[in-house]
Design a protein around this motif. Structure first.
Motif, PDB file in Angstrom:
ATOM      1  N   ALA A 282      83.211  38.782  32.559  1.00  0.00           N
ATOM      2  CA  ALA A 282      83.139  37.473  33.241  1.00  0.00           C
ATOM      3  C   ALA A 282      82.478  36.432  32.338  1.00  0.00           C
ATOM      4  O   ALA A 282      82.926  35.279  32.264  1.00  0.00           O
ATOM      5  CB  ALA A 282      82.353  37.619  34.538  1.00  0.00           C
ATOM      6  N   ASN A 283      81.447  36.859  31.636  1.00  0.00           N
ATOM      7  CA  ASN A 283      80.700  35.969  30.759  1.00  0.00           C
ATOM      8  C   ASN A 283      81.563  35.516  29.585  1.00  0.00           C
ATOM      9  O   ASN A 283      81.653  34.317  29.282  1.00  0.00           O
ATOM     10  CB  ASN A 283      79.463  36.731  30.259  1.00  0.00           C
ATOM     11  N   SER A 284      82.220  36.475  28.934  1.00  0.00           N
ATOM     12  CA  SER A 284      82.996  36.085  27.749  1.00  0.00           C
ATOM     13  C   SER A 284      84.259  35.314  28.100  1.00  0.00           C
ATOM     14  O   SER A 284      84.813  34.633  27.242  1.00  0.00           O
ATOM     15  CB  SER A 284      83.321  37.269  26.836  1.00  0.00           C
ATOM     16  N   ASN A 285      84.701  35.400  29.361  1.00  0.00           N
ATOM     17  CA  ASN A 285      85.851  34.589  29.771  1.00  0.00           C
ATOM     18  C   ASN A 285      85.420  33.280  30.448  1.00  0.00           C
ATOM     19  O   ASN A 285      86.221  32.625  31.115  1.00  0.00           O
ATOM     20  CB  ASN A 285      86.761  35.394  30.692  1.00  0.00           C
ATOM     21  N   ASN A 286      84.125  32.936  30.265  1.00  0.00           N
ATOM     22  CA  ASN A 286      83.560  31.674  30.788  1.00  0.00           C
ATOM     23  C   ASN A 286      83.767  31.485  32.282  1.00  0.00           C
ATOM     24  O   ASN A 286      83.940  30.365  32.765  1.00  0.00           O
ATOM     25  CB  ASN A 286      84.153  30.465  30.054  1.00  0.00           C
ATOM     26  N   LEU A 287      83.755  32.600  33.028  1.00  0.00           N
ATOM     27  CA  LEU A 287      83.908  32.482  34.481  1.00  0.00           C
ATOM     28  C   LEU A 287      82.567  32.101  35.120  1.00  0.00           C
ATOM     29  O   LEU A 287      82.518  31.391  36.124  1.00  0.00           O
ATOM     30  CB  LEU A 287      84.394  33.814  35.066  1.00  0.00           C
ATOM     31  N   ILE A 288      81.459  32.571  34.506  1.00  0.00           N
ATOM     32  CA  ILE A 288      80.137  32.331  35.073  1.00  0.00           C
ATOM     33  C   ILE A 288      79.551  31.061  34.469  1.00  0.00           C
ATOM     34  O   ILE A 288      79.579  30.886  33.251  1.00  0.00           O
ATOM     35  CB  ILE A 288      79.196  33.519  34.778  1.00  0.00           C
ATOM     36  N   LYS A 289      78.991  30.209  35.337  1.00  0.00           N
ATOM     37  CA  LYS A 289      78.351  28.967  34.865  1.00  0.00           C
ATOM     38  C   LYS A 289      76.842  29.068  35.092  1.00  0.00           C
ATOM     39  O   LYS A 289      76.386  29.815  35.961  1.00  0.00           O
ATOM     40  CB  LYS A 289      78.888  27.761  35.658  1.00  0.00           C
TER      41      LYS A 289
END
Ligand code: ACO
Length: 312
Positions: A282-289
């Motif tokens: 999730a982090n590496s796909n920029n899903l989490i802000k």
């Protein structure tokens, strides 16, 4: 000033070899359609013969240390959650420390089966809050396929290997908001690896029902305990055992599908590695802000269970 712990970076590693459902059709009496319908799993990664839980933990840790932009020697505590250590002793964490050339940390393993990463976060959070540690490397790593009977279709289609890491740093603001962990050893025989057989034995149906009920209740209680509603939650990152378990839990708490991070389709059940692998995905796909409210939730052999609520 009150101290909190915050996830400052993540990392992960998945072995190169991929085993698809079609490959499994050639090994046991199963079908791609059955596996997809009952579990949501399409494929899983399998560590090679010479690749251990330490090797996978090392690759994931190097990745997380690079992402955090820190020297590995600032890490003053290493916790490895695993049920598949490379050796009986020294611990996986100590072997990892040696590979990382870290000479500052104290390191140890923790076994809470599939809930191991949540237990490890709870311990790391406590040490940071009490000012004992400043940077904690929290690892979930499993070569769980080494515990499979490849002729047992009830279990061999479910699992995969990999490692995931979160580095926690001390912070003046949250961070981890709350942890809840629990266990009940009276269920010890429903999901187990006995020392005489050394393979996973499981009563799948029972595990399924208890997992859904426990995780549904735990998610609701975690929100209530922190005076939050389901609308406050940006993401649920659950233990990735089976998409049917995850979807049933989501229905119980009225959580929309698009707020769930789901990686079980490509990873299978990687036990203690599943949540940090999904988190890094999730982090590496920029899903989490930044400032997103996230809940981690797991259930595993024991039974054990746990949740972590945090602000990213
Ligand atoms: N391919 C084809 N058929 C299969 C397979 C397979 N791989 N595995 C079992 N079957 C058969 C069974 O033999 C049974 O046949 P029968 O009716 O002729 O006896 C039939 O499928 C139904 O079996 P069930 O066990 O009732 O199937 P169920 O719908 O419960 O699905 C499963 C099985 C996927 C294991 C499910 O129970 C499950 O996911 N349980 C949770 C287990 C789990 O996730 N464990 C991991 C650790 S705990 C955790 O991480 C949460």
């Amino acid at each position: 000033m009150q101290k909190y712990s915050k996830i400052i970076s993540t990392g992960s590693y998945l072995p190169e070899k991929i085993l698809t459902n079609k490959d499994l059709e050639k090994m046991v009496d199963t079908s791609h359609e059955w596996i997809i319908e009952r579990t949501g799993i399409e494929s899983r990664h399998i560590a090679n013969e010479n690749e251990s839980s330490v090797d996978m933990a090392y690759s994931a840790s190097v990745n997380a240390i690079k992402n955090a932009n820190i020297d590995s020697n600032v890490i003053d505590m290493i916790i490895v959650a695993t049920t598949t250590p490379e050796r009986k002793f020294p611990s996986t964490a100590v072997l990892l420390q040696n590979k990382l050339k870290n000479n500052k940390a104290f390191a140890f393993d923790l076994n809470a089966a599939c809930t191991g990463f949540i237990y490890a976060l709870d311990v790391a959070d406590t040490y940071i809050k009490n000012g004992i540690a400043n940077y904690v490397l929290v690892v979930g790593t499993e070569k769980i396929t080494s515990l499979l009977d490849w002729s047992d279709r009830n279990t061999c289609v479910l699992f995969g290997d990999g490692a995931g890491v979160a580095i926690l740093g001390s912070s003046n603001t949250p961070g981890i908001i709350s942890n809840t962990i629990g266990s009940d050893g009276s269920y010890k025989d429903l999901l187990t690896v006995n020392t005489d057989s050394e393979v996973i034995e499981m009563s799948g149906n029972d595990v399924f029902k208890i997992a859904v009920n426990t995780m549904g209740k735990l998610a609701a209680e975690t929100l209530e305990k922190n005076s939050m509603t389901i609308d406050s939650l940006n993401w649920l990152i659950p233990h990735q055992a089976n998409s049917r378990i995850i979807n049933a839990v989501a229905r119980k708490i009225n959580l929309p599908q698009e707020k769930i991070i789901m990686t079980v389709n490509k990873h299978g059940n990687t036990s203690a590695a599943s949540i940090p692998l999904a988190l890094d995905y999730a982090n590496s796909n920029n899903l989490i802000k930044e400032n997103d409210i996230i809940m981690f939730e797991a259930f595993g052999a024991g039974f054990t269970w746990g949740s972590t609520l945090l602000k990213y």
